[in-house]
Each structure stands twice: as C-alpha cells, then as structure tokens.
Design a protein around this motif. Structure first.
Motif, PDB file in Angstrom:
ATOM      1  N   GLU A   1       0.813  -1.365  -0.134  1.00 16.42           N
ATOM      2  CA  GLU A   1       0.008  -0.076   0.176  1.00 16.42           C
ATOM      3  C   GLU A   1       0.878   1.387   0.177  1.00 16.42           C
ATOM      4  O   GLU A   1       0.893   2.398  -0.689  1.00 16.42           O
ATOM      5  CB  GLU A   1      -1.006   0.053   1.253  1.00 16.42           C
ATOM      6  N   CYS A   2       1.961   1.229   0.807  1.00 22.89           N
ATOM      7  CA  CYS A   2       2.847   2.400   0.848  1.00 22.89           C
ATOM      8  C   CYS A   2       3.523   2.640  -0.319  1.00 22.89           C
ATOM      9  O   CYS A   2       3.749   3.647  -0.994  1.00 22.89           O
ATOM     10  CB  CYS A   2       3.741   2.211   2.087  1.00 22.89           C
ATOM     11  N   LEU A   3       4.108   1.514  -0.988  1.00 27.86           N
ATOM     12  CA  LEU A   3       4.826   1.495  -2.303  1.00 27.86           C
ATOM     13  C   LEU A   3       3.864   2.005  -3.480  1.00 27.86           C
ATOM     14  O   LEU A   3       4.408   2.899  -4.235  1.00 27.86           O
ATOM     15  CB  LEU A   3       5.271   0.075  -2.652  1.00 27.86           C
ATOM     16  N   HIS A   4       2.708   1.673  -3.411  1.00 29.60           N
ATOM     17  CA  HIS A   4       1.766   2.071  -4.487  1.00 29.60           C
ATOM     18  C   HIS A   4       1.267   3.302  -4.088  1.00 29.60           C
ATOM     19  O   HIS A   4       1.159   4.457  -5.251  1.00 29.60           O
ATOM     20  CB  HIS A   4       0.682   1.285  -4.577  1.00 29.60           C
ATOM     21  N   ASP A   5       0.971   3.801  -3.000  1.00 30.31           N
ATOM     22  CA  ASP A   5       0.161   5.223  -2.796  1.00 30.31           C
ATOM     23  C   ASP A   5       0.783   6.352  -2.455  1.00 30.31           C
ATOM     24  O   ASP A   5       0.827   7.474  -2.283  1.00 30.31           O
ATOM     25  CB  ASP A   5      -0.822   4.959  -1.817  1.00 30.31           C
ATOM     26  N   GLN A   6       2.415   5.958  -1.621  1.00 29.59           N
ATOM     27  CA  GLN A   6       3.055   7.055  -0.977  1.00 29.59           C
ATOM     28  C   GLN A   6       4.597   7.278  -1.430  1.00 29.59           C
ATOM     29  O   GLN A   6       5.170   7.969  -1.030  1.00 29.59           O
ATOM     30  CB  GLN A   6       2.739   6.917   0.619  1.00 29.59           C
ATOM     31  N   TRP A   7       4.829   6.494  -2.545  1.00 30.96           N
ATOM     32  CA  TRP A   7       6.255   6.287  -2.734  1.00 30.96           C
ATOM     33  C   TRP A   7       6.503   7.571  -3.792  1.00 30.96           C
ATOM     34  O   TRP A   7       5.759   7.692  -4.704  1.00 30.96           O
ATOM     35  CB  TRP A   7       6.412   5.004  -3.391  1.00 30.96           C
TER      36      TRP A   7
END
Length: 81
Positions: free
Chosen positions: A30-36
């Motif tokens: 989720e972090c890789l897709h949305d906040q990276w």
C-alpha cells in the motif's frame, strides 16, 4: 489471502514531520503504491513490490520481503542508512 507480518516493522520518514511504521507485506505494498516518490520507482522499488507480493502468496519468506522493502526505502531516502 492473509497478510504476512514482517519480523520487525520498518520506520519511514515520509515527510519531515511525518513517520509511518510498516509492519506487514500488505502495508508495504500500500505504501509503495500510494506514498512512494515517483522519482524513486526504479529497480529496487519494483523488486520490493514483487517480493512483497510473492511473500503474500507464500513464495518468499517475510524476512526477504522486509529486506527488499527496506532496500527500496533506503534508496528513496525514506529511512536512515
């Protein structure tokens, strides 16, 4: 599909005053897709995505997923070296 927990959470600095603890493969994806950061979506980013997905499917150990995620985070400057 059940979530796979990391052996130890990874602490990210997303903004100067904002931190996030990532404790599982689903959270990492989720972090890789949305906040990276867009500029940091290179080979280590793709390897982290692939390894976390593989771990969720039972093909890789959670330790491998955490290592790949941590490597991508270091390359993106989101954790201390």
């Amino acid at each position: 599909m059940r979530d796979i927990r990391f052996p130890e959470p990874v602490r990210l600095r997303l903004k100067p005053s904002r931190e996030r603890m990532v404790a599982s493969c689903s959270e990492a994806l989720e972090c890789l897709h949305d906040q990276w950061p867009e500029w940091a979506r290179g080979p280590s980013y793709r390897a982290a995505c692939r390894t976390c997905r593989d771990s969720l499917e039972g093909w890789r150990a959670p330790q491998q997923a955490r290592r790949a995620f941590l490597k991508a985070a270091r390359r993106a400057g989101l954790v201390q070296p």
